[in-house]
Design an enzyme around this catalytic site. Sequence first.
Site, PDB file in Angstrom:
ATOM      1  N   GLY A 119       3.698 -12.652  -6.923  1.00 36.35           N
ATOM      2  CA  GLY A 119       3.026 -12.292  -5.670  1.00 36.35           C
ATOM      3  C   GLY A 119       2.595 -13.535  -4.923  1.00 36.35           C
ATOM      4  O   GLY A 119       3.384 -14.172  -4.222  1.00 36.35           O
ATOM      5  N   GLY A 120       1.335 -13.912  -5.100  1.00 35.53           N
ATOM      6  CA  GLY A 120       0.738 -15.033  -4.356  1.00 35.53           C
ATOM      7  C   GLY A 120       1.596 -16.290  -4.316  1.00 35.53           C
ATOM      8  O   GLY A 120       1.740 -16.918  -3.256  1.00 35.53           O
TER       9      GLY A 120
ATOM     10  N   SER B 159      -0.401 -13.011 -11.487  1.00 38.43           N
ATOM     11  CA  SER B 159      -0.881 -14.407 -11.457  1.00 38.43           C
ATOM     12  C   SER B 159       0.088 -15.391 -12.129  1.00 38.43           C
ATOM     13  O   SER B 159      -0.330 -16.317 -12.824  1.00 38.43           O
ATOM     14  CB  SER B 159      -2.280 -14.506 -12.080  1.00 38.43           C
ATOM     15  OG  SER B 159      -3.199 -13.713 -11.343  1.00 38.43           O
TER      16      SER B 159
ATOM     17  N   GLU C  92      -0.633  -1.932  -5.699  1.00 41.27           N
ATOM     18  CA  GLU C  92      -1.359  -1.890  -4.419  1.00 41.27           C
ATOM     19  C   GLU C  92      -0.998  -0.621  -3.646  1.00 41.27           C
ATOM     20  O   GLU C  92      -1.826  -0.058  -2.934  1.00 41.27           O
ATOM     21  CB  GLU C  92      -1.070  -3.172  -3.618  1.00 41.27           C
ATOM     22  CG  GLU C  92      -1.803  -4.364  -4.229  1.00 41.27           C
ATOM     23  CD  GLU C  92      -1.152  -5.714  -4.022  1.00 41.27           C
ATOM     24  OE1 GLU C  92      -0.281  -5.848  -3.154  1.00 41.27           O
ATOM     25  OE2 GLU C  92      -1.531  -6.653  -4.767  1.00 41.27           O
TER      26      GLU C  92
ATOM     27  N   HIS D 263       4.350  -0.255  -6.638  1.00 37.17           N
ATOM     28  CA  HIS D 263       3.458  -1.409  -6.832  1.00 37.17           C
ATOM     29  C   HIS D 263       2.026  -0.901  -6.921  1.00 37.17           C
ATOM     30  O   HIS D 263       1.653   0.059  -6.244  1.00 37.17           O
ATOM     31  CB  HIS D 263       3.619  -2.399  -5.672  1.00 37.17           C
ATOM     32  CG  HIS D 263       2.939  -3.700  -5.944  1.00 37.17           C
ATOM     33  ND1 HIS D 263       1.588  -3.878  -5.761  1.00 37.17           N
ATOM     34  CD2 HIS D 263       3.421  -4.883  -6.415  1.00 37.17           C
ATOM     35  CE1 HIS D 263       1.267  -5.120  -6.104  1.00 37.17           C
ATOM     36  NE2 HIS D 263       2.365  -5.749  -6.497  1.00 37.17           N
TER      37      HIS D 263
ATOM     38  N   TRP E 133       6.227 -10.811  -1.240  1.00 38.34           N
ATOM     39  CA  TRP E 133       5.445 -11.537  -0.226  1.00 38.34           C
ATOM     40  C   TRP E 133       4.239 -10.725   0.251  1.00 38.34           C
ATOM     41  O   TRP E 133       3.453 -11.211   1.040  1.00 38.34           O
ATOM     42  CB  TRP E 133       6.333 -11.892   0.966  1.00 38.34           C
ATOM     43  CG  TRP E 133       7.458 -12.834   0.644  1.00 38.34           C
ATOM     44  CD1 TRP E 133       7.840 -13.287  -0.596  1.00 38.34           C
ATOM     45  CD2 TRP E 133       8.345 -13.453   1.579  1.00 38.34           C
ATOM     46  NE1 TRP E 133       8.910 -14.137  -0.489  1.00 38.34           N
ATOM     47  CE2 TRP E 133       9.247 -14.258   0.831  1.00 38.34           C
ATOM     48  CE3 TRP E 133       8.493 -13.407   2.968  1.00 38.34           C
ATOM     49  CZ2 TRP E 133      10.254 -14.999   1.432  1.00 38.34           C
ATOM     50  CZ3 TRP E 133       9.496 -14.151   3.575  1.00 38.34           C
ATOM     51  CH2 TRP E 133      10.375 -14.941   2.809  1.00 38.34           C
TER      52      TRP E 133
ATOM     53  N   GLY F  20      -3.178 -10.894  -8.472  1.00 44.20           N
ATOM     54  CA  GLY F  20      -3.924 -11.552  -7.400  1.00 44.20           C
ATOM     55  C   GLY F  20      -5.298 -12.048  -7.843  1.00 44.20           C
ATOM     56  O   GLY F  20      -6.132 -12.404  -7.012  1.00 44.20           O
TER      57      GLY F  20
HETATM   58  C1  PEP Z   1       2.423  -8.821  -7.300  1.00 43.85           C
HETATM   59  O1  PEP Z   1       2.082  -8.689  -6.140  1.00 43.85           O
HETATM   60  O2  PEP Z   1       3.315  -8.108  -7.777  1.00 43.85           O
HETATM   61  C2  PEP Z   1       1.766  -9.856  -8.117  1.00 43.85           C
HETATM   62  C3  PEP Z   1       2.094  -9.978  -9.376  1.00 43.85           C
HETATM   63  O3  PEP Z   1       0.827 -10.641  -7.489  1.00 43.85           O
HETATM   64  P1  PEP Z   1       0.206 -12.036  -8.017  1.00 43.85           P
HETATM   65  O4  PEP Z   1       1.338 -12.860  -8.544  1.00 43.85           O
HETATM   66  O5  PEP Z   1      -0.438 -12.631  -6.819  1.00 43.85           O
HETATM   67  O6  PEP Z   1      -0.773 -11.698  -9.092  1.00 43.85           O
END
Ligand code: PEP
Length: 261
Positions: A240-241, A219, A103, A101, A10, A179
């Site tokens: 993620g998103g 994504s 990020e 991660h 999240w 993302g």
């Molecule tokens: C994530 O945060 O691990 C991720 C894969 O993000 P997203 O699905 O938004 O690309």
Amino acid sequence: MRTTIIAGNWKMNFGPQQASRFTAEILPELDKIIRQHPSMLSILCPPSISLSAVHQVMQSIPTHGIELGAQNMYFEDKGAFTGETAPEMVKELCSAVILGHSERRNYFHETDELVNKKVHAALHYGLLPIVCIGENTEQYELGETQSVIRDQIHRSLAGLDAEQASQIVIAYEPIWAIGTGKAATASEANMVIHYIRYVYSEIYGADAAQAIRILYGGSVTSANIGEFLAYPDIDGGLIGGASIKPDFVEIVRKSAEIVKK
Ligand code: PEP
């Protein structure tokens, strides 16, 4: 047979109130799907401030195969580490933890060496580490994906024995796909994930390479999860998103349809 895992990261979304509402909304549907698929697992990873609220909702709605995970933790047991959360504290509420991660690596300068300490701590406390690895745009364009992945595996998992190495989960997340709405193609993801198994077999042997569960992240939505899961080396997704939208339930539903086959 390896468990199919759909984990939702999240990120920094949903404080305790919103997290409770969202969990109460999706949990009954998720449970209905996963209960019929004992080889599936879904892990919800809210921000740490909301773990307790989500845990409460999860206690009040009986579910099967849905677990709670943290997005990060520190490796020390306790002490003067302002703002950090110790493994034992995470273990009070969670069964899993996302580590390394991209990020965290990019914005908070986490290194493979730090991730390695966290992986050891997680295993020590009986938490399932979901260890993220992946190349950035420049490395991808320079064709360095395999060497980056190889280094990250060696460094982030240093000191694990074959049994520990088979228990963890790896999330292959190309940084350029996170993302951005620009997912890797399923065949690209499968090639890298196949390579991860190959590196694993070199380090830990064939059994560990077969046992390790490897997710793709970047994504993923209900529109493309099917393409990824169609490859036998891809054991699920780190989402993620889309994990903070009702689409998460659709992702789990689509995954269940494939797992059933
Ligand atoms: C994530 O945060 O691990 C991720 C894969 O993000 P997203 O699905 O938004 O690309």
